[in-house]
Enzyme design. Structure first.
Site, PDB file in Angstrom:
ATOM      1  N   HIS A 121       1.011  -1.349   0.087  1.00  0.00           N
ATOM      2  CA  HIS A 121      -0.049   0.190  -0.004  1.00  0.00           C
ATOM      3  C   HIS A 121       0.955   1.115  -0.153  1.00  0.00           C
ATOM      4  O   HIS A 121       2.022   1.116   0.566  1.00  0.00           O
ATOM      5  CB  HIS A 121      -0.759   0.085   1.309  1.00  0.00           C
ATOM      6  CG  HIS A 121      -2.066  -0.952   1.152  1.00  0.00           C
ATOM      7  ND1 HIS A 121      -2.936  -1.045   0.145  1.00  0.00           N
ATOM      8  CD2 HIS A 121      -2.263  -2.096   2.256  1.00  0.00           C
ATOM      9  CE1 HIS A 121      -3.776  -1.957   0.583  1.00  0.00           C
ATOM     10  NE2 HIS A 121      -3.413  -2.451   1.631  1.00  0.00           N
ATOM     11  N   CYS A 163      -0.136   2.707  -4.320  1.00  0.00           N
ATOM     12  CA  CYS A 163      -0.899   3.910  -4.708  1.00  0.00           C
ATOM     13  C   CYS A 163       0.169   5.228  -4.257  1.00  0.00           C
ATOM     14  O   CYS A 163       0.856   5.103  -3.446  1.00  0.00           O
ATOM     15  CB  CYS A 163      -2.209   3.853  -3.974  1.00  0.00           C
ATOM     16  SG  CYS A 163      -3.656   3.000  -4.662  1.00  0.00           S
TER      17      CYS A 163
END
Length: 277
Positions: A121, A163
């Site tokens: 992430h 991301c």
């Protein structure tokens, strides 16, 4: 989660003088500089793959289903390019920093290059250990020319599948179809880095629970096709095109359905990079 939906990799000096080096040749003259990196050292180099799938409950971050497919694909791809591949799974932020510090202190003098892939992430400027964020700049600084001397002047590639924010790209319709005589040369400490991000700044990065992330799928496919034919930046351009044109998100949530993605390459490389010699 195994319904083949696509997921995203986000968390839920005032005075100065210039110095002229008199008598030096222009960098464009080609007299002192080779045009491509020396890749015929005894070893191609290390490829570190950090694969974070499961996160501490306190972070509130979901498991990254499909990431093991990416890790396996990357391992196969870089082993085929003769890299020494080391896979590391579910590392905390402290373990990531310790790993980077340790690897940077190894003797890379017989290695042509260095590759680090991070699957996790992320947000703008950070990636996540299993227990919290890691500043990407701090992580890569271990390999600067003034810290990791045995990689000075050699390509250092950081490939980031994560991301970089929460923006969504809806898409738009288109109607258009180092040599011995260089030993004393001074180079910037930030030179010879390349950052291959899975997405543009501020945007989500997409991952399929069955097939892995769009970016890593495309990167591995293009490396397998072109690593022995093309220069690396040309390969990455093909990766960009593949991600941009061949993928679109599928989600039961209309907000996340039919979205697009474009990778982002930040290069401080000073020569052309070929994986063959």
């Amino acid at each position: 989660m195994d319904n083949n939906e696509t997921s995203v990799d986000s968390k839920s000096i005032n005075n100065f003088e210039t110095k002229t080096i008199h008598g030096s040749k222009s960098m464009d003259s080609g007299i002192y500089l080779d045009s491509s990196y020396k890749m015929d050292y005894p070893e191609m180099g290390l490829c570190i793959i950090i694969n974070n799938k499961n996160f501490h409950k306190s972070t509130g971050m979901s498991a990254r289903n499909g990431t093991d497919v990416d890790a396996a694909n990357l391992r196969e791809t870089f082993m085929a390019l003769k890299y020494e591949v080391r896979n590391k799974n579910d590392l905390t932020r402290e373990e990531i920093m310790e790993l980077m510090d340790s690897v940077s202190k190894e003797d890379h003098s017989k290695r042509s290059s260095f590759v680090c892939v991070i699957l996790s992430h992320g947000d703008e400027g950070v990636i996540f250990g299993t227990n919290g964020p890691v500043d990407l700049k701090k992580l890569t600084s271990f390999f600067r020319g003034d810290y990791c001397r045995s990689l000075t002047g050699k390509p250092k590639l950081f490939i980031i599948q994560a991301c970089r924010g929460t923006e969504l790209d809806c898409g738009i319709e288109t109607d258009s179809g180092t040599d011995d005589d260089m030993a004393c040369q001074k180079i910037p400490v930030e030179a010879d880095f390349l950052y291959a991000y899975s997405t543009a700044p501020g945007y989500y990065s997409w991952r399929n629970s069955r097939d892995g992330s769009w970016f890593i799928q495309s990167l591995c496919a293009m490396l397998k096709l072109y690593a022995h034919k093309l220069e690396f930046m040309h390969i990455l351009t093909r990766v960009n095109r593949k991600v941009a044109t061949e993928f679109e998100s599928f989600s039961l949530d209309a907000t996340f359905h039919a979205k697009k993605q474009i990778p982002c390459i930040v290069s401080m490389l000073t020569k052309e990079l070929y994986f063959y010699h």
